[in-house]
Write a protein that holds these residues in place. Structure first.
Motif, PDB file in Angstrom:
ATOM      1  N   ASP A  48       0.831  -1.208   0.000  1.00  0.00           N
ATOM      2  CA  ASP A  48       0.000   0.000   0.000  1.00  0.00           C
ATOM      3  C   ASP A  48       0.869   1.263   0.000  1.00  0.00           C
ATOM      4  O   ASP A  48       0.839   2.064   0.923  1.00  0.00           O
ATOM      5  N   GLY A  49       1.671   1.411  -1.058  1.00  0.00           N
ATOM      6  CA  GLY A  49       2.497   2.615  -1.186  1.00  0.00           C
ATOM      7  C   GLY A  49       3.524   2.764  -0.084  1.00  0.00           C
ATOM      8  O   GLY A  49       3.770   3.883   0.389  1.00  0.00           O
ATOM      9  N   SER A  50       4.136   1.675   0.335  1.00  0.00           N
ATOM     10  CA  SER A  50       5.133   1.722   1.418  1.00  0.00           C
ATOM     11  C   SER A  50       6.325   2.592   1.044  1.00  0.00           C
ATOM     12  O   SER A  50       6.722   2.663  -0.115  1.00  0.00           O
ATOM     13  N   THR A  54       9.505  -2.617   1.616  1.00  0.00           N
ATOM     14  CA  THR A  54       8.455  -3.634   1.595  1.00  0.00           C
ATOM     15  C   THR A  54       8.255  -4.249   0.213  1.00  0.00           C
ATOM     16  O   THR A  54       8.222  -5.481   0.061  1.00  0.00           O
ATOM     17  N   TRP A  55       8.110  -3.435  -0.821  1.00  0.00           N
ATOM     18  CA  TRP A  55       7.825  -3.963  -2.155  1.00  0.00           C
ATOM     19  C   TRP A  55       9.002  -4.769  -2.697  1.00  0.00           C
ATOM     20  O   TRP A  55       8.805  -5.810  -3.336  1.00  0.00           O
ATOM     21  N   ASN A  56      10.221  -4.350  -2.452  1.00  0.00           N
ATOM     22  CA  ASN A  56      11.385  -5.108  -2.899  1.00  0.00           C
ATOM     23  C   ASN A  56      11.439  -6.480  -2.242  1.00  0.00           C
ATOM     24  O   ASN A  56      11.821  -7.482  -2.881  1.00  0.00           O
ATOM     25  N   LEU A  57      11.062  -6.550  -0.971  1.00  0.00           N
ATOM     26  CA  LEU A  57      11.002  -7.841  -0.281  1.00  0.00           C
ATOM     27  C   LEU A  57       9.942  -8.743  -0.895  1.00  0.00           C
ATOM     28  O   LEU A  57      10.164  -9.941  -1.085  1.00  0.00           O
ATOM     29  N   ILE A  58       8.781  -8.164  -1.219  1.00  0.00           N
ATOM     30  CA  ILE A  58       7.697  -8.938  -1.825  1.00  0.00           C
ATOM     31  C   ILE A  58       8.143  -9.507  -3.178  1.00  0.00           C
ATOM     32  O   ILE A  58       7.890 -10.679  -3.495  1.00  0.00           O
ATOM     33  N   LYS A  59       8.816  -8.694  -3.976  1.00  0.00           N
ATOM     34  CA  LYS A  59       9.319  -9.169  -5.276  1.00  0.00           C
ATOM     35  C   LYS A  59      10.355 -10.275  -5.086  1.00  0.00           C
ATOM     36  O   LYS A  59      10.383 -11.247  -5.852  1.00  0.00           O
ATOM     37  N   GLU A  60      11.167 -10.133  -4.048  1.00  0.00           N
ATOM     38  CA  GLU A  60      12.174 -11.157  -3.745  1.00  0.00           C
ATOM     39  C   GLU A  60      11.513 -12.481  -3.366  1.00  0.00           C
ATOM     40  O   GLU A  60      11.932 -13.553  -3.836  1.00  0.00           O
ATOM     41  N   GLY A  70       2.420 -10.790  -5.391  1.00  0.00           N
ATOM     42  CA  GLY A  70       2.463  -9.421  -4.891  1.00  0.00           C
ATOM     43  C   GLY A  70       1.611  -8.482  -5.722  1.00  0.00           C
ATOM     44  O   GLY A  70       1.530  -8.614  -6.941  1.00  0.00           O
ATOM     45  N   ILE A  71       0.963  -7.561  -5.054  1.00  0.00           N
ATOM     46  CA  ILE A  71       0.187  -6.509  -5.720  1.00  0.00           C
ATOM     47  C   ILE A  71       0.753  -5.177  -5.246  1.00  0.00           C
ATOM     48  O   ILE A  71       0.810  -4.920  -4.037  1.00  0.00           O
ATOM     49  N   ASN A  72       1.146  -4.350  -6.186  1.00  0.00           N
ATOM     50  CA  ASN A  72       1.718  -3.053  -5.845  1.00  0.00           C
ATOM     51  C   ASN A  72       0.740  -1.959  -6.254  1.00  0.00           C
ATOM     52  O   ASN A  72       0.449  -1.789  -7.449  1.00  0.00           O
ATOM     53  N   LEU A  73       0.211  -1.214  -5.279  1.00  0.00           N
ATOM     54  CA  LEU A  73      -0.697  -0.112  -5.585  1.00  0.00           C
ATOM     55  C   LEU A  73       0.100   1.114  -6.028  1.00  0.00           C
ATOM     56  O   LEU A  73       1.245   1.306  -5.625  1.00  0.00           O
ATOM     57  N   SER A  74      -0.527   1.949  -6.845  1.00  0.00           N
ATOM     58  CA  SER A  74       0.172   3.110  -7.408  1.00  0.00           C
ATOM     59  C   SER A  74       0.558   4.128  -6.336  1.00  0.00           C
ATOM     60  O   SER A  74       1.515   4.875  -6.505  1.00  0.00           O
ATOM     61  N   ARG A  75      -0.186   4.136  -5.221  1.00  0.00           N
ATOM     62  CA  ARG A  75       0.146   5.013  -4.094  1.00  0.00           C
ATOM     63  C   ARG A  75      -0.568   4.526  -2.854  1.00  0.00           C
ATOM     64  O   ARG A  75      -1.394   3.613  -2.912  1.00  0.00           O
ATOM     65  N   ASN A  76      -0.253   5.130  -1.730  1.00  0.00           N
ATOM     66  CA  ASN A  76      -0.900   4.750  -0.474  1.00  0.00           C
ATOM     67  C   ASN A  76      -2.373   5.124  -0.482  1.00  0.00           C
ATOM     68  O   ASN A  76      -2.739   6.266  -0.741  1.00  0.00           O
ATOM     69  N   PRO A 304     -11.663   6.024  -8.628  1.00  0.00           N
ATOM     70  CA  PRO A 304     -11.280   4.637  -8.324  1.00  0.00           C
ATOM     71  C   PRO A 304     -10.800   4.504  -6.887  1.00  0.00           C
ATOM     72  O   PRO A 304     -10.089   5.368  -6.374  1.00  0.00           O
ATOM     73  N   ARG A 305     -11.193   3.424  -6.252  1.00  0.00           N
ATOM     74  CA  ARG A 305     -10.806   3.210  -4.860  1.00  0.00           C
ATOM     75  C   ARG A 305      -9.355   2.761  -4.732  1.00  0.00           C
ATOM     76  O   ARG A 305      -8.749   2.885  -3.686  1.00  0.00           O
ATOM     77  N   PHE A 306      -8.813   2.225  -5.800  1.00  0.00           N
ATOM     78  CA  PHE A 306      -7.414   1.830  -5.831  1.00  0.00           C
ATOM     79  C   PHE A 306      -6.983   1.673  -7.284  1.00  0.00           C
ATOM     80  O   PHE A 306      -7.817   1.497  -8.173  1.00  0.00           O
ATOM     81  N   ILE A 307      -5.681   1.778  -7.530  1.00  0.00           N
ATOM     82  CA  ILE A 307      -5.117   1.523  -8.853  1.00  0.00           C
ATOM     83  C   ILE A 307      -3.940   0.579  -8.666  1.00  0.00           C
ATOM     84  O   ILE A 307      -3.007   0.870  -7.916  1.00  0.00           O
ATOM     85  N   VAL A 308      -4.006  -0.578  -9.326  1.00  0.00           N
ATOM     86  CA  VAL A 308      -2.928  -1.568  -9.224  1.00  0.00           C
ATOM     87  C   VAL A 308      -1.862  -1.238 -10.258  1.00  0.00           C
ATOM     88  O   VAL A 308      -2.126  -1.205 -11.454  1.00  0.00           O
ATOM     89  N   GLU A 309      -0.651  -0.981  -9.782  1.00  0.00           N
ATOM     90  CA  GLU A 309       0.470  -0.666 -10.667  1.00  0.00           C
ATOM     91  C   GLU A 309       1.116  -1.928 -11.224  1.00  0.00           C
ATOM     92  O   GLU A 309       1.500  -1.991 -12.395  1.00  0.00           O
ATOM     93  N   GLU A 310       1.181  -2.965 -10.359  1.00  0.00           N
ATOM     94  CA  GLU A 310       1.855  -4.202 -10.783  1.00  0.00           C
ATOM     95  C   GLU A 310       1.289  -5.380 -10.005  1.00  0.00           C
ATOM     96  O   GLU A 310       1.029  -5.268  -8.801  1.00  0.00           O
ATOM     97  N   TYR A 311       1.092  -6.505 -10.713  1.00  0.00           N
ATOM     98  CA  TYR A 311       0.568  -7.715 -10.071  1.00  0.00           C
ATOM     99  C   TYR A 311       1.497  -8.870 -10.426  1.00  0.00           C
ATOM    100  O   TYR A 311       1.597  -9.272 -11.589  1.00  0.00           O
ATOM    101  N   LEU A 312       2.186  -9.398  -9.439  1.00  0.00           N
ATOM    102  CA  LEU A 312       3.095 -10.507  -9.622  1.00  0.00           C
ATOM    103  C   LEU A 312       2.376 -11.794  -9.264  1.00  0.00           C
ATOM    104  O   LEU A 312       2.045 -12.039  -8.103  1.00  0.00           O
ATOM    105  N   ASN A 313       2.122 -12.632 -10.267  1.00  0.00           N
ATOM    106  CA  ASN A 313       1.441 -13.885  -9.999  1.00  0.00           C
ATOM    107  C   ASN A 313       1.712 -14.862 -11.135  1.00  0.00           C
ATOM    108  O   ASN A 313       1.503 -14.541 -12.303  1.00  0.00           O
ATOM    109  N   GLU A 314       2.203 -16.034 -10.789  1.00  0.00           N
ATOM    110  CA  GLU A 314       2.466 -17.063 -11.785  1.00  0.00           C
ATOM    111  C   GLU A 314       1.862 -18.372 -11.310  1.00  0.00           C
ATOM    112  O   GLU A 314       1.951 -18.725 -10.140  1.00  0.00           O
ATOM    113  N   LYS A 315       1.241 -19.071 -12.238  1.00  0.00           N
ATOM    114  CA  LYS A 315       0.622 -20.346 -11.910  1.00  0.00           C
ATOM    115  C   LYS A 315       1.686 -21.433 -11.730  1.00  0.00           C
ATOM    116  O   LYS A 315       2.732 -21.396 -12.341  1.00  0.00           O
TER     117      LYS A 315
END
Length: 315
Positions: A48-50, A54-60, A70-76, A304-315
């Protein structure tokens, strides 16, 4: 076997994420091993716009293990919007979703019970604290006052429940029908109306970092909950105004009687007190009404209540 997604909103949670990811991975792998959930289940962190790492750890986490997404919002956007962003992003991929906080104060061992209740036919499973013995005197009593106030205001809310809950896919689809910008999920979810139950647990101490809900935010959250789900404060002002008006008529009649009897009306103190009291009441009433008008203003914008900048998800 059904697919389970864990959705965890994160704001500046660098201090807890490594331990949190470790504990949640053990829990999810155990559930998969016991064949209670599908191997396609995921742990989804919502950034949530940390302002920290935080986001670098999630990507790791995601790069090392596809169990993590991981879901990265465009801002807090705040906890409620971040949580909703996570729920709405994954609702088509999961059969059931459990939302919880990153600090893991909510006991993750009851996730097993959540899943069991889902298989028993419940669409919503609320995690409810069994006691508040570990809270400070102030927090324990302020929480009690909050729930009682919400009940008096006519808001349907589960006592001692925060945002630790399981929701089925159709519950999430029902939640998606709620379009309001002023979010109070604790009040919205019970309005969906599907079959629900509760699971009790003991809340632990936060193992690292600091609370993201200081007193100021807690009061703001409570006020948002009341004004988003109840018009009783406005009705209270209406009846209070009527009472003061009737009282003023009685005082006027009393003053006239005293005047015709030739009594001296001393009135200075009572006059000044009345002016200040009524002035304060009027400002208070205008403020309450203004709060509702402000919420209507925000709703009509349909931002919009939120805007997703990036969504990391692989099956």
């Amino acid at each position: 076997m059904e697919i389970l997604y864990l959705v965890i909103p994160c704001y500046n949670e660098e201090a807890v994420l490594k331990e949190t990811s470790k504990r949640l991975k053990i829990k999810m792998e155990d559930l998969i091993k016991k064949k209670k959930i599908s191997k396609d289940s995921k742990i989804v962190f919502v950034n949530d716009g940390s302002k920290d790492n935080t986001w670098n750890l999630i990507k790791e986490f995601h790069q090392k293990d596809k169990l993590f997404s991981g879901i990265n919002l465009s801002r807090n956007r705040g906890h409620q919007n971040a949580l909703l962003a996570g729920l709405m992003t994954v609702k088509e991929e999961a059969d059931m979703v459990i939302s919880l906080d990153a600090d893991l104060q909510d006991d993750i061992d009851v996730i097993d019970q959540f899943v069991e209740e889902y298989y028993n036919g419940f669409d919503i499973v609320y995690g409810v604290r069994s006691s508040r013995k570990k809270d400070t005197f102030f927090k324990r009593n302020s929480a009690l006052m909050f729930y009682r106030m919400m009940e008096k205001m006519g808001v349907q809310i589960v006592y001692n429940h925060a945002d630790y809950r399981l929701m089925s896919k159709r519950t999430l689809n029902g939640l998606a029908e709620f379009k309001e910008v002023n979010l109070f999920l604790r009040g919205m979810v019970p309005l969906i109306g599907y079959k629900s139950t509760t699971v009790t647990y003991e809340r632990a101490e936060r193992f690292a970092g600091e609370s993201k809900y200081p007193l100021k935010k807690m009061l703001s959250f409570a006020f948002d909950g009341i004004t988003s789900f109840s018009i009783k404060p406005i009705r209270f002002i209406l009846f209070l105004g009527l009472f003061i008006f009737l009282s003023s008529i009685i005082i006027l009649i009393y003053a006239l009687i005293r005047y015709f009897k030739g009594a001296v009306i001393l009135g200075w103190t009572s006059l000044i007190v009345s002016i200040w009291a009524l002035g304060g009441l009027q400002l208070f009433a205008i403020g309450i009404i203004g709060e509702y008008i402000g919420k209507v203003y925000m709703e009509t914008k349909k931002r919009p209540r939120f805007i997703v900048e990036e969504y990391l998800n692989e099956k």
